[in-house]
Design a protein around this motif. Structure first.
Motif, short mmCIF file in Angstrom:
data_model
loop_
_atom_site.label_atom_id
_atom_site.label_comp_id
_atom_site.label_asym_id
_atom_site.label_seq_id
_atom_site.Cartn_x
_atom_site.Cartn_y
_atom_site.Cartn_z
N PHE A 58 4.30 -36.05 23.72
CA PHE A 58 3.29 -35.47 24.61
C PHE A 58 2.66 -36.62 25.39
O PHE A 58 2.23 -37.61 24.80
CB PHE A 58 2.22 -34.73 23.81
N LEU A 99 -0.87 -24.19 29.78
CA LEU A 99 -0.90 -23.89 28.35
C LEU A 99 -1.07 -22.40 28.10
O LEU A 99 -0.50 -21.84 27.16
CB LEU A 99 -2.01 -24.68 27.66
N LEU A 102 2.12 -20.75 28.22
CA LEU A 102 2.91 -21.03 27.02
C LEU A 102 2.35 -20.36 25.78
O LEU A 102 2.89 -20.51 24.68
CB LEU A 102 2.98 -22.55 26.79
N PHE A 110 -1.74 -26.97 18.81
CA PHE A 110 -0.62 -27.32 19.68
C PHE A 110 0.20 -28.44 19.05
O PHE A 110 -0.33 -29.51 18.73
CB PHE A 110 -1.16 -27.74 21.05
N ASN A 113 5.01 -29.44 21.51
CA ASN A 113 6.28 -28.91 22.01
C ASN A 113 6.06 -28.06 23.25
O ASN A 113 5.29 -27.11 23.23
CB ASN A 113 6.98 -28.07 20.93
N ILE A 114 6.73 -28.44 24.31
CA ILE A 114 6.72 -27.63 25.53
C ILE A 114 8.14 -27.09 25.69
O ILE A 114 9.07 -27.85 25.94
CB ILE A 114 6.30 -28.46 26.76
N ASP A 115 8.29 -25.81 25.48
CA ASP A 115 9.61 -25.18 25.51
C ASP A 115 10.17 -25.23 26.93
O ASP A 115 9.63 -24.62 27.85
CB ASP A 115 9.48 -23.74 25.03
N SER A 118 10.64 -22.23 29.19
CA SER A 118 9.53 -21.64 29.95
C SER A 118 9.64 -21.95 31.43
O SER A 118 8.99 -21.31 32.26
CB SER A 118 8.19 -22.18 29.42
N LEU A 128 3.27 -24.59 35.89
CA LEU A 128 3.39 -25.66 34.90
C LEU A 128 3.44 -27.03 35.56
O LEU A 128 2.80 -27.98 35.11
CB LEU A 128 4.63 -25.43 34.04
N MET A 134 1.91 -31.99 32.29
CA MET A 134 3.15 -31.26 32.09
C MET A 134 4.32 -31.98 32.75
O MET A 134 5.40 -32.13 32.17
CB MET A 134 3.03 -29.85 32.67
N THR A 137 5.22 -35.09 30.75
CA THR A 137 5.81 -34.73 29.45
C THR A 137 7.22 -34.21 29.62
O THR A 137 8.14 -34.61 28.89
CB THR A 137 4.92 -33.69 28.73
N ILE A 138 7.42 -33.31 30.59
CA ILE A 138 8.75 -32.77 30.83
C ILE A 138 9.68 -33.86 31.35
O ILE A 138 10.86 -33.93 30.98
CB ILE A 138 8.68 -31.60 31.83
#
Length: 420
Positions: A58, A99, A102, A110, A113-115, A118, A128, A134, A137-138
């Motif tokens: 994260f 968020l 999500l 939390f 984990n960011i799926d 999504s 997002l 975001m 992180t992605i």
């Protein structure tokens, strides 16, 4: 106004702000106008970065991807212990919206984990990616994927930036993938019928790319463009030869492969038009999986849909090599056609690729079909084969005329000094 939204102050839990409330309408703007709430939520989010219970990466960057706008910053005097670290209000508002999508209602629960699944919905993706947290992180999650599955290049095939670092080597260093590229990756996956990111193993089914629009959408992503290029360039020459230039010559504008960037940031691409031509050619030959061609493509596969196949320089180069080197000397391919106005038949390039000129290639195919010879590895130009065919059609090809001459006149053995 804040208390009207958050409830009685006696019930306020500073360690666990309910994000579901902030995600409703303009609540986030109203609540985060309070420095206390902004500082509280900021701390909760920043603490996630060092939380040992966190199961996934994260990132809370210091700067947005423009390298200027602050995401997190300190106010006050650290020496006097009056300093407070904030995440900007705009970033918190965007993060809360993300968020909320999500289904995350409080920061404490939390996992980090960011799926990635999504992001398949374009509307969700836009919301997002409005958050730098975001995006960072992605970006990190995508970059950390094994390169053999999906490599994120630094530049696209035109030299446009895809992956970059703000404040490089500085205290606020952060690597990002552009929002456009992240958007394009998921758009490409949609066209490839990949609906679960976790199931992607690097296999690309080209059978679904049955239109120019779909091909363009997939190649909009530099990362997918890189993946397809790597798969094609990595094929054994017995399967496919991917030349550096087309048959016209080794000059700017004729490139089939281009290298963008230098050193560790370099990426080699097959140009988009060539990839599209190859996709159409492979589909016409019945191949759907770029990872599974076997040891070679049988010569018989090249006779059908020839007008589609020969739009690809790679197919042209591959067929040329098979005709020149794969017939055990049965097919004679001269350097030039000298029967009327001389022109080059063999077009040799510095990268070792030799093309047979495309019009001659078509004439050879027409003649071989008339002779009933479609297997390059077992050709035999004996009299019974030769005299059973339409001679006018066969002799349209200078190579077949040279080949027949060599069989009739044993002295015609030098393919560079051809007797017709």
């Amino acid at each position: 106004n804040v208390l009207n939204i958050m409830g009685d102050i006696s019930g306020f839990n500073s360690s666990n702000v309910d994000l579901s409330i902030l995600g409703q309408g303009s609540n986030a703007d109203t609540v985060l106008s309070s420095a206390l709430i902004q500082a509280t939520v900021s701390k909760q989010v920043i603490d996630l970065v060092t939380n040992p219970a966190l199961t996934d990466t994260f990132i809370v960057p210091y700067l947005e991807d423009d390298g200027v706008t602050e995401v997190r910053f300190e106010v006050g005097d650290i020496l006097n212990l009056t300093n407070t670290e904030y995440i900007s209000k705009d970033e918190l508002v965007n993060l809360v919206k993300g968020l909320d999508l999500l289904g995350i209602i409080n920061v404490d629960s939390f996992s980090g984990n960011i799926d990635l699944n999504s992001f398949f919905d374009p509307t969700n993706r836009a919301i997002l990616l409005s958050s730098s947290i975001m995006q960072a992180t992605i970006s990190t999650q995508l970059i950390e994927i094994n390169d053999s599955t999906l490599a994120i290049p630094y530049f696209d095939s035109s030299g446009g930036v895809v992956r970059f670092t703000v404040d490089p080597s500085g205290p606020k260093e952060q690597e990002y993938i552009t929002v456009n590229e992240i958007d394009a990756i998921f758009g490409a996956f949609k066209e490839l019928n990949i609906t679960n990111f976790d199931n992607f193993t690097g296999v690309i089914d080209i059978s679904v790319l049955d239109s120019t629009a779909k091909q363009d959408a997939v190649l909009q992503s530099a990362s997918i463009h890189t993946k397809i290029s790597d798969l094609l360039i990595g094929l054994d020459d017995a399967v496919l030869i991917v030349p550096m230039y087309n048959q016209v010559g080794e000059t700017v504008g004729n490139e089939i492969r281009v290298i963008v960037g230098s050193g560790l940031s370099a990426t080699e691409y097959v140009v988009k038009n060539e990839i599209k031509a190859l996709m159409n050619a492979f589909t016409a030959m019945g191949f759907t999986d770029l990872n599974n061609f076997g040891s070679e493509i049988a010569s018989t596969s090249f006779f059908s849909s020839r007008s589609t196949l020969l739009l690809s320089s790679s197919i042209q180069a591959t067929i040329s090599d098979k005709m020149i080197n794969g017939t055990s000397g049965e097919l004679v391919v001269p350097d030039q056609d000298i029967r009327t106005i001389p022109f080059d038949i063999r077009l040799e390039h510095a990268d070792g690729v030799t093309y047979i000129e495309v019009n001659e290639l078509n004439a050879i195919f027409d003649g071989l079909e008339a002779l009933g010879l479609q297997d390059f590895s077992s050709m035999s130009f004996n009299p019974s084969t030769i005299f059973s065919a339409d001679f006018d059609l066969v002799l349209t090809s200078a190579s077949l005329q040279a080949t027949i001459s060599a069989n009739i006149l044993p002295s015609a053995v030098d393919e560079n000094v051809v007797t017709y």
